[in-house]
Design an enzyme around this catalytic site. Structure first.
Site, short mmCIF file in Angstrom:
data_model
loop_
_atom_site.label_atom_id
_atom_site.label_comp_id
_atom_site.label_asym_id
_atom_site.label_seq_id
_atom_site.Cartn_x
_atom_site.Cartn_y
_atom_site.Cartn_z
N GLY A 52 38.01 8.81 57.23
CA GLY A 52 37.48 9.42 56.00
C GLY A 52 38.11 8.71 54.81
O GLY A 52 39.34 8.51 54.79
N ASP A 257 31.94 6.27 51.17
CA ASP A 257 33.08 5.39 51.44
C ASP A 257 33.27 4.35 50.35
O ASP A 257 34.38 3.88 50.12
CB ASP A 257 32.90 4.70 52.79
#
Ligand code: MRU
Length: 366
Positions: A52, A257
């Protein structure tokens, strides 16, 4: 019901090591691992023990502290360590040079999530600009890493609160991958929006895409949402348009991201498909991410490096092969959703709207 987000810190600096939730064994086992060296941190990021974008940013910052500790230990003679005479300028220069090299190495542990490079750059700024001695630099890096942890949770709560304002009453929110407490230090970005919305309106619910190949939606998102008592339905990746057509999805919220200066957003592979389906069905599609995920050095998503991952992630599930052994496999970890499919980018500075080139530039000025 135990509140997941208020009890669990995904990654935390403890004295002289980093403690993190091992995400490779979820949901079968919930355990922490202690990362005590720079190389261990590099491997933890690469093998997705921590994953993450915001979480690996903090992990990268911790990794630089671990390398700094190791280098200080190896360079400072025992007598200097005790007397505090660690100002020898040649020694300090060597420390700075080697540590900057190690920091650059840490930033290569994964290529797509820009929070990793962002956090390592912040640590490098300290290494380059500090006027302290070696021990002082190590301490400054440690304090900065701890600050990043605390900031991450605060930022996610702001993202959550801004996002909650646009969640319709009783909405069903579709999400892809895991952009929750476990993808950050705590609370989450996309799931931060869900958490804040649920606190105001317990009639909302979530549809979670399974997210092949690593199944972060199934293994991690359903784990943390059900722990918080948030009604969650697991679907496989190909099902989203079916439920959209049936009128069962009111909005989509995903993490990111890396976001380019024009708003193109890279997120877990499959996100682009969800965005196209949402556009076709007139369903708002939001990206929730901190400003540290926005890479203003790149103009468009075409410049984002997409991680290629191992074939085993596709060919195997739980260690068992699910296809012909000799079949060809391609496994890109991320895709880029073009800005015209994105209704808004929910950040800690508010919700950015198209034209993103303008709204992103303005957000960085605020
Ligand atoms: O490969 P991963 O599991 O690190 O990818 C994570 C995602 O794509 C998330 O959805 C994204 O990082 C947002 S995290 C808040």
């Amino acid at each position: 019901m135990a509140e997941f987000h208020s009890k669990i810190k995904t990654i935390e600096w403890i004295n002289n090591y980093s403690k993190m939730v091992d995400q490779t064994v979820l949901p079968y086992e919930f355990k922490y691992v202690n990362i005590t060296s720079g190389q261990e941190m590099y491997d933890a990021i690469k093998t997705m023990i921590v994953r993450g974008a915001p979480a690996i940013g903090v992990a990268g910052a911790h990794g630089v502290v671990l390398y700094a500790q190791e280098l200080a230990e190896s360079l400072l003679p025992a007598c200097q360590k005790e007397s505090g005479r660690n100002n020898d300028s040649l020694l300090r220069d060597e420390f700075v040079k080697k540590l900057l090299e190690k920091a650059d190495y840490m930033a290569t542990s994964r290529p797509t999530a820009v929070n990793l490079m962002w956090a390592v750059e912040k640590q490098k700024d300290i290494i380059k600009n500090s006027t302290s001695d070696i021990k002082g630099i190590v301490e400054e890096l440690k304090q900065n890493a701890i600050k990043m942890e605390n900031d991450d949770i605060e930022i996610n709560k702001k993202i959550g609160d801004y996002g909650a304002e646009i969640v319709p009453k009783g909405a069903t929110i579709l999400t892809h991958c895991n952009a929750g407490g476990l993808a950050t230090v705590g609370y989450g970005t996309a799931l931060g929006v869900v958490r804040s919305a649920f606190a105001n309106d317990p009639t909302i619910q979530v549809f979670a895409d399974e997210t092949r190949p690593r199944q972060q939606g199934a293994r991690i998102t359903t784990f943390e949402l059900t722990m918080d008592g948030i009604p969650t339905t697991l679907i496989t990746d190909g099902m989203c348009s079916y439920f959209m057509k049936k009128g069962m999805i009111d909005m989509v919220v995903v993490g990111a991201d890396r976001i380019a200066a024009n708003g193109d957003a890279a997120n877990k592979i499959g996100t682009y498909t969800v965005a196209i389906a949402a556009k076709y069905h007139n369903i708002p599609f939001y990206v929730a991410a901190p400003l540290s995920t926005i890479d203003t050095s790149i103009k468009t998503g075409d410049e984002i490096v997409i991680e290629e991952r191992s074939r085993d992630e596709v060919t195997h599930i739980n260690g068992k092969i699910i296809c012909a052994e000799s079949v060809n496999v391609i496994n890109p970890g991320f895709d880029v959703t073009p800005n015209e499919l994105i209704s808004g980018i929910i950040t800690e500075k508010g919700i950015l709207r198209p034209d993103y080139t303008k709204s992103i530039a303005e957000a960085f000025k605020l």
